[in-house]
Write an enzyme that holds these catalytic residues in place. Structure first.
Site, short mmCIF file in Angstrom:
data_model
loop_
_atom_site.label_atom_id
_atom_site.label_comp_id
_atom_site.label_asym_id
_atom_site.label_seq_id
_atom_site.Cartn_x
_atom_site.Cartn_y
_atom_site.Cartn_z
CD GLU A 42 -3.07 -0.40 0.02
OE1 GLU A 42 -3.15 -0.04 -1.18
OE2 GLU A 42 -3.60 -1.44 0.46
N GLY A 135 -12.18 2.32 -1.83
CA GLY A 135 -10.83 1.78 -2.00
C GLY A 135 -10.83 0.48 -2.79
CB SER A 137 -10.07 0.04 -8.14
OG SER A 137 -8.84 0.62 -8.06
CG ASP A 184 -6.06 1.59 -8.46
OD1 ASP A 184 -5.34 0.88 -7.75
OD2 ASP A 184 -6.54 2.67 -8.09
P1 NG1 Z 1 -7.66 3.52 -3.72
O1 NG1 Z 1 -7.79 4.19 -2.41
O2 NG1 Z 1 -7.98 2.06 -3.64
O3 NG1 Z 1 -8.44 4.22 -4.81
C1 NG1 Z 1 -5.26 4.67 -4.09
C2 NG1 Z 1 -4.58 4.90 -5.43
C3 NG1 Z 1 -3.61 3.74 -5.78
C4 NG1 Z 1 -2.64 3.50 -4.63
C5 NG1 Z 1 -3.44 3.34 -3.32
C6 NG1 Z 1 -2.57 3.21 -2.10
C7 NG1 Z 1 -6.13 6.15 -6.82
C8 NG1 Z 1 -7.20 6.09 -7.83
N1 NG1 Z 1 -5.60 4.97 -6.46
O4 NG1 Z 1 -6.09 3.54 -4.18
O5 NG1 Z 1 -2.92 4.05 -6.98
O6 NG1 Z 1 -1.70 4.53 -4.52
O7 NG1 Z 1 -4.31 4.47 -3.08
O8 NG1 Z 1 -1.82 2.04 -2.16
O9 NG1 Z 1 -5.73 7.21 -6.38
MG MG Z 2 -10.64 5.40 -7.00
#
Ligand code: NG1
Ligand code: MG
Length: 391
Positions: A42, A135, A137, A184
């Site tokens: 992460e 979180g 995606s 993602d």
């Molecule tokens: P989430 O919070 O699942 O959307 C975000 C980033 C990833 C990665 C994670 C931390 C976006 C769209 N995605 O994911 O690329 O950095 O946080 O591991 O910002």
């Molecule tokens: Mg997102």
């Protein structure tokens, strides 16, 4: 009980029926792309590190048909779009497309703008089962579904699937204004059923890790139902801290740093937050590699331990957990049969992911519900395939 996810076919039927009602003809193209859960790794993607996500059975479906008119018209049945669930636009060429309102349409416009060629105008309907702001995606699922839709519509594909993922990431950067890493879009594009994907975010080399002998174990996702606010400054602030740490160390990224470098930061009087952010990234990259090895060996005990360490580091060093996520994780860890539990995604809200014995699922859900102040939702995460056309 965990929430039952609708089957691909029923999501597709809903989209096809809505399209026929709205546009008075049958859709010709039908595609989907999955959301994802990151198992470990992460805040490493934008540090050129490793991530280990898997695709989910939660999907975004797009159905549609091109036409000879000038207007592209899109209707979204996703519950996050707000009051405006339809939008239309005209563009002479993809270079003329600009972001605007409604916001959700920017992910789609960004993909059309970054596609390999101009596409003719089309009508489309979108239906998604990926919860937004959790979180998992939902944004990458929408981007990759859009790009897959354009591929099918035009009959053209980029030379390599990596280019597709990169174009979708560019759409998120330039049109949605979110400076996300590459994880993602990669997993939504490249995942294989039954596998997790180890992705090296520096050179974009991937390794499919088959989840053999998972039979008695399962990954449980718990949505805290406290949405994370990503574009909020916290994500960018963490990112800048990492870049600053790499700069102080004279390295291209924290991927090239080790624990001696953390000591060097301390001796160079770097601020406490820079030291802590860097320490999370350095240790998390190693944990991700160790976790991939554990998964290959079906050593689920070790995998669970690494998940726990990952969460503790995100809570204490990266400081992106929340009291809701911490309480869900602590509750899960108290149940016999749970091997590990951590927050997943950027943090500040959203979901946790827990590895546990199958026969412990019901009692774990009950216990977590009882201990948690809010109303969580539970999903069983089976490792699913990547974006594709559905016939
Ligand atoms: P989430 O919070 O699942 O959307 C975000 C980033 C990833 C990665 C994670 C931390 C976006 C769209 N995605 O994911 O690329 O950095 O946080 O591991 O910002
Ligand atoms: Mg997102």
């Amino acid at each position: 009980m965990a929430t039952l996810l609708p089957h691909v076919n029923s999501v597709k039927e809903k989209a096809l029926q809505t399209f026929a009602e709205k546009f008075g003809e049958q859709a010709a193209v039908c595609v989907y792309a999955p959301g994802r859960v990151n198992l470990i790794g992460e805040h490493t993607d934008y540090n050129d590190g490793f991530v280990l996500p898997m695709a989910l059975p939660m999907i975004t479906v797009i159905v549609g048909k091109s036409h000879n008119g000038k207007k592209t018209r899109i209707l979204s049945l996703s519950d996050v779009v707000g009051d405006i669930n339809e939008f239309e636009f005209e563009a002479e060429s993809r270079a003329d497309i600009k972001p605007g309102e409604p916001k959700w349409a920017n992910y789609i416009k960004g993909c059309i703008a970054n596609f390999i060629c101009d596409v003719s105008a089309f009508n489309a309907v979108i239906v998604s089962t990926v919860p937004a702001g959790a979180g998992l995606s939902s944004s990458a699922a929408l981007e990759v579904a859009t790009y897959t839709f354009l591929e099918t519509l035009s009959g053209k594909k980029p030379e390599k699937p990596e280019l597709k993922a990169l174009a979708c990431q560019k759409a998120e950067h330039d049109f949605a204004g979110v400076p996300c890493g590459i994880m993602d879009q990669f997993i939504s594009t490249m995942s294989k059923e039954g596998c997790a994907l180890l992705l090296d975010c520096r050179d974009l080399i991937t390794k499919q890790i088959p989840m053999l002998h998972l039979d008695n174990y399962v990954f449980l996702i718990t949505n805290s139902n406290t949405p994370h606010k990503l574009s909020s400054s916290a994500y960018c602030e963490r990112r800048d801290c990492c870049y600053e740490a790499a700069k102080i160390l004279g390295k291209k990224s924290l991927r090239d740093a080790n624990m001696n470098d953390i000591l060097a930061l301390i001796s160079q009087n770097a601020s406490e937050s820079i030291v802590k952010r860097a320490r999370h990234v350095v240790t998390e990259i190693q944990r991700t590699l160790d976790a991939a090895v554990a998964l290959e060996k079906s050593d689920f005990q070790q995998f669970g331990r690494l998940m726990n360490e990952s969460h503790d580091s995100l809570r204490d060093d990266y400081e992106v957990s929340s009291k809701e996520l911490d309480s869900l994780v602590s509750a899960a860890r108290e149940v016999d049969g749970v091997l590990g539990s951590r927050l997943t995604g950027a943090g500040f809200g959203g979901c946790t992911v827990t590895l546990l014995r199958k026969d412990a699922v019901d009692k774990t859900i009950q216990y977590m519900k009882a201990k948690y102040s809010g109303t969580p939702t539970f999903y069983i995460a089976t490792p699913s395939g990547g974006a594709r056309e559905i016939s």
